[in-house]
Design a protein around this motif. Structure first.
Motif, PDB file in Angstrom:
ATOM      1  N   VAL A  81       0.858  -1.177   0.000  1.00 15.70           N
ATOM      2  CA  VAL A  81       0.000   0.000   0.000  1.00 15.70           C
ATOM      3  C   VAL A  81       0.896   1.228   0.000  1.00 15.70           C
ATOM      4  O   VAL A  81       1.725   1.399   0.900  1.00 15.70           O
ATOM      5  CB  VAL A  81      -0.933   0.037   1.232  1.00 15.70           C
ATOM      6  CG1 VAL A  81      -1.756   1.325   1.240  1.00 15.70           C
ATOM      7  CG2 VAL A  81      -1.836  -1.185   1.264  1.00 15.70           C
ATOM      8  N   CYS A  91       1.001   5.393  -0.146  1.00 16.65           N
ATOM      9  CA  CYS A  91       0.230   6.621  -0.039  1.00 16.65           C
ATOM     10  C   CYS A  91       0.982   7.772  -0.685  1.00 16.65           C
ATOM     11  O   CYS A  91       2.179   7.949  -0.440  1.00 16.65           O
ATOM     12  CB  CYS A  91      -0.040   6.961   1.424  1.00 16.65           C
ATOM     13  SG  CYS A  91      -1.299   5.905   2.148  1.00 16.65           S
ATOM     14  N   SER A 141     -12.674   2.456   6.773  1.00 14.40           N
ATOM     15  CA  SER A 141     -12.614   1.099   7.308  1.00 14.40           C
ATOM     16  C   SER A 141     -12.654   0.066   6.177  1.00 14.40           C
ATOM     17  O   SER A 141     -12.073  -1.015   6.302  1.00 14.40           O
ATOM     18  CB  SER A 141     -13.727   0.874   8.331  1.00 14.40           C
ATOM     19  OG  SER A 141     -14.954   0.732   7.680  1.00 14.40           O
ATOM     20  N   ARG A 191      -9.142   0.041   4.861  1.00 10.83           N
ATOM     21  CA  ARG A 191      -8.298  -0.671   5.835  1.00 10.83           C
ATOM     22  C   ARG A 191      -8.441  -2.177   5.659  1.00 10.83           C
ATOM     23  O   ARG A 191      -7.463  -2.917   5.663  1.00 10.83           O
ATOM     24  CB  ARG A 191      -8.737  -0.246   7.238  1.00 10.83           C
ATOM     25  CG  ARG A 191      -7.844  -0.747   8.363  1.00 10.83           C
ATOM     26  CD  ARG A 191      -8.353  -0.242   9.706  1.00 10.83           C
ATOM     27  NE  ARG A 191      -8.197   1.207   9.842  1.00 10.83           N
ATOM     28  CZ  ARG A 191      -9.182   2.065  10.116  1.00 10.83           C
ATOM     29  NH1 ARG A 191     -10.415   1.627  10.278  1.00 10.83           N
ATOM     30  NH2 ARG A 191      -8.952   3.350  10.231  1.00 10.83           N
ATOM     31  N   ARG A 192      -9.712  -2.621   5.456  1.00  8.16           N
ATOM     32  CA  ARG A 192      -9.952  -4.049   5.293  1.00  8.16           C
ATOM     33  C   ARG A 192      -9.273  -4.577   4.023  1.00  8.16           C
ATOM     34  O   ARG A 192      -8.670  -5.640   4.023  1.00  8.16           O
ATOM     35  CB  ARG A 192     -11.466  -4.286   5.217  1.00  8.16           C
ATOM     36  CG  ARG A 192     -11.862  -5.679   5.639  1.00  8.16           C
ATOM     37  CD  ARG A 192     -13.330  -5.726   5.968  1.00  8.16           C
ATOM     38  NE  ARG A 192     -14.124  -6.014   4.788  1.00  8.16           N
ATOM     39  CZ  ARG A 192     -15.449  -5.799   4.727  1.00  8.16           C
ATOM     40  NH1 ARG A 192     -16.080  -5.259   5.750  1.00  8.16           N
ATOM     41  NH2 ARG A 192     -16.115  -6.102   3.641  1.00  8.16           N
ATOM     42  N   ALA A 252      -6.640  -3.360   2.612  1.00  4.61           N
ATOM     43  CA  ALA A 252      -5.200  -3.410   2.868  1.00  4.61           C
ATOM     44  C   ALA A 252      -4.864  -4.690   3.629  1.00  4.61           C
ATOM     45  O   ALA A 252      -3.885  -5.382   3.316  1.00  4.61           O
ATOM     46  CB  ALA A 252      -4.758  -2.182   3.655  1.00  4.61           C
ATOM     47  N   GLY A 253      -5.707  -5.030   4.596  1.00  2.00           N
ATOM     48  CA  GLY A 253      -5.493  -6.234   5.386  1.00  2.00           C
ATOM     49  C   GLY A 253      -5.576  -7.497   4.537  1.00  2.00           C
ATOM     50  O   GLY A 253      -4.891  -8.490   4.807  1.00  2.00           O
ATOM     51  N   GLU A 265      -1.161   4.787   9.230  1.00  2.00           N
ATOM     52  CA  GLU A 265      -1.618   3.489   9.711  1.00  2.00           C
ATOM     53  C   GLU A 265      -1.533   2.386   8.648  1.00  2.00           C
ATOM     54  O   GLU A 265      -1.044   1.293   8.929  1.00  2.00           O
ATOM     55  CB  GLU A 265      -3.076   3.645  10.187  1.00  2.00           C
ATOM     56  CG  GLU A 265      -3.734   2.364  10.638  1.00  2.00           C
ATOM     57  CD  GLU A 265      -5.253   2.512  10.680  1.00  2.00           C
ATOM     58  OE1 GLU A 265      -5.732   3.648  10.896  1.00  2.00           O
ATOM     59  OE2 GLU A 265      -5.942   1.508  10.464  1.00  2.00           O
ATOM     60  N   VAL A 266      -2.005   2.666   7.437  1.00  2.00           N
ATOM     61  CA  VAL A 266      -2.108   1.573   6.452  1.00  2.00           C
ATOM     62  C   VAL A 266      -0.939   1.489   5.473  1.00  2.00           C
ATOM     63  O   VAL A 266      -0.728   0.437   4.866  1.00  2.00           O
ATOM     64  CB  VAL A 266      -3.407   1.642   5.601  1.00  2.00           C
ATOM     65  CG1 VAL A 266      -4.624   1.521   6.485  1.00  2.00           C
ATOM     66  CG2 VAL A 266      -3.432   2.886   4.750  1.00  2.00           C
TER      67      VAL A 266
END
Lengths: 247, 294
Positions: free
Chosen positions: A31, A33, A179, A182-183, A185-186, A203-204
């Motif tokens: 990921v 940014c 969110s 985020r998911r 990325a997970g 964070e990500v």
């Protein structure tokens, strides 16, 4: 091996030289940014990667293929990437489900039943199961952006481009969209995000690229860029964000 | 901007009232009974005065006999009506050929990229030239010119070439209406369609055109209203439609009542059509106002 690699990418609009030699590499499941002040070329960079804007110089390689070479089928490349725009850009004349299935049916040639099934699965996952028959203008901004993410994910892209996906949202709706990102990325989705959400980037992101003056001015892991920026420009940019309490 | 009940600006209290459907006879702001009464009285006074002026003019009896003779009305009506049926047939045929051809031209003009330059050029030249020729000249040129060439296999009738002239001319204007609709769809819509891997044509067909057409329906309906009357231009080719039939009657009897018959027939169709267009335009505006703009 990098999934996406940009070498000395240049892009001008008329007299405005927006990208002045961008070098960037994004690995699989990574990921990245893109940060930087408005107008620094973040959106343009994303648009060049999925070939919406032809570049004036340099090369872009995607999954081992030079996609900026002559004779490349741009439509075929675009089917392997998804993009989500700042202002959603849903089709107002189509219901939510048809927004998601349009690409599947027309670009990929899927049967309606199969396309509907895949769209329903995605929409349910993103909490939009009861909105499938609505038209976009009946939805909140957060819902619209989640539909746009479903639309981008429908073709099971190898790469997802996100162009300031929360900038047009009311503050209380930002969370629901983040969110989802985020998911993703997970789950290991390869993503390039242009963003103003610094906390989220921290964070990500596996990597943060600070764009300034049409080049990647500084890049590295988020803890380095946000914690100990090396260049004066990056320091300056982050200090101004802190002063505005945006970090 | 305007709704049938007028913009009172009281928001919620007026909601029930302002949601009222637009009336088919809506002519402007009407606010309450008192306003209606005043409107009726002033209408009667104005039109009554006009009628008096006409009826009391020195030559009125002669004009009445020339233009409003009941006997001539009855005598000419069947032929003129027969011609009018032909007018309406030409109208209906043109209503199919014009939008189809115009859409083709508009889409040709809207394709992008250097590869499509010849296509765009051709469409642009077409629109420029056809909009520059007076319709009546085009009707004359095609209606008399092409059959005179006597090319084997081409239809020779004035009717055919007249309708073709109408189609070619109207298509040029209609194509521009379509194009303005296509250009009114935001660029971002095109971008998101192309980003899915849709081709230019698919983008046009599934993302742009459905929105574009919706935006131009009121403008297209106005074109229909003017087309409904312009079919009468084909009378100059000798096509025996209403105006031609009226002319024939006049030439034989030296009485002009047949023209009034033709006028009434055209009005009988065009007035409901115009009301429909107005009604639709108001409804469209209200609907957009309540759901937000596309």
């Amino acid at each position: 091996m990098a999934m996406v690699r940009l070498d000395k990418v240049e892009k001008s609009y008329g007299d405005t030289h927006v990208l002045r030699g961008i070098d960037l590499a994004v690995g699989e499941h990574e990921v990245v940014c893109l940060i930087g002040s408005s107008g620094c070329g973040k959106s343009t960079l994303l648009r060049t990667i999925n070939l919406l804007d032809p570049i004036d110089g340099g090369t872009i390689t995607f999954a081992g293929q030079e996609i900026t070479a002559r004779g490349v089928d741009a439509n075929a490349i675009r089917r392997r990437m998804g993009i989500v725009f700042q202002s959603f850009n849903l089709f107002p004349h189509l219901r939510v489900i048809d927004n998601v299935t349009l690409g599947l049916r027309r670009a990929l040639g899927m049967k309606k039943a199969d396309a509907d099934e895949r769209a329903m699965t995605l929409l349910n996952q993103l909490g939009l199961g009861d909105q499938v028959d609505s038209y976009p203008n009946k939805l909140s901004g957060g819902q619209q952006q989640r539909v746009a993410i479903c639309r981008a994910l429908a073709a099971e892209p190898e790469l997802l481009l996100l162009d300031e996906v929360t900038s047009a949202l009311d503050p209380e709706l930002v969370g629901e969209v983040l969110s989802v990102v985020r998911r993703l990325a997970g789950e290991g989705m390869t993503m390039i995000l242009a963003t103003h959400e610094m906390a989220f980037a921290k964070e990500v992101a596996d990597n943060v690229a600070f764009l300034h003056g049409g080049v990647v001015h500084e890049q590295g892991p988020p803890e380095e860029i946000f914690g100990d920026p090396q260049t004066e420009r990056a320091q300056d940019f982050l200090r101004r964000l802190r002063e505005a309490r945006r970090i | 901007m305007s709704t049938p009940t007028g913009d009172t600006g009281n928001g919620d209290q007026q909601l029930g009232k302002s949601r009222r459907r637009p009336s088919w006879l809506w002519l402007g702001h009407q606010e309450g009974l008192r306003a209606s009464v005043i409107a009726v009285i002033s209408t009667v006074v104005v039109f009554g005065a006009l009628a008096l002026v006409v009826v009391n003019s020195p030559e009125w009896p002669r004009v009445r006999d020339q233009f409003f003779n009941p006997d001539d009305f009855k005598a000419s009506a069947p032929d003129v009506f027969g011609g009018f049926i032909l007018d309406m047939q030409m109208f209906v045929i043109s209503m199919v050929t014009i939008p189809t051809f115009a859409l083709l031209i508009a889409v040709m003009r809207s394709f992008r990229g250097p590869a499509f330059f010849p296509v765009r050029l051709l469409a642009t030249i077409y629109v420029d030239v056809l909009r520059g020729i007076p319709l009546i000249l085009l009707v004359l040129l095609l209606g008399f010119g092409v059959p005179a060439l006597q090319i084997a296999g081409t239809p020779g009738g004035a009717l055919f070439w007249g309708v073709t002239a109408l189609t070619l001319s109207y298509a040029a204007y209609t194509a521009e209406i379509y194009r303005s609709g296509i250009e009114s769809v935001p660029e971002s819509q095109r971008a998101s369609a192309r980003a899915m891997g849709l081709t230019q044509w698919q983008t046009m067909r599934y993302a742009i055109l459905p929105q574009a057409l919706r935006n131009v329906i009121p403008a297209l309906m106005n074109t229909v209203v003017s087309l409904q009357k312009d079919v009468a231009l084909l009378s100059i080719l000798g096509v025996r439609e209403a105006v031609r039939e009226a002319e024939i009657y006049t030439a034989r009897t030296f009485n002009y009542t047949s023209y009034v018959v033709a006028t009434l027939l055209f009005l009988a169709v065009s007035i409901p059509l115009v009301r429909l267009v107005d009604w639709y335009a108001v409804r469209d505006r209200m609907r957009r106002g309540s759901v937000g703009t596309y």
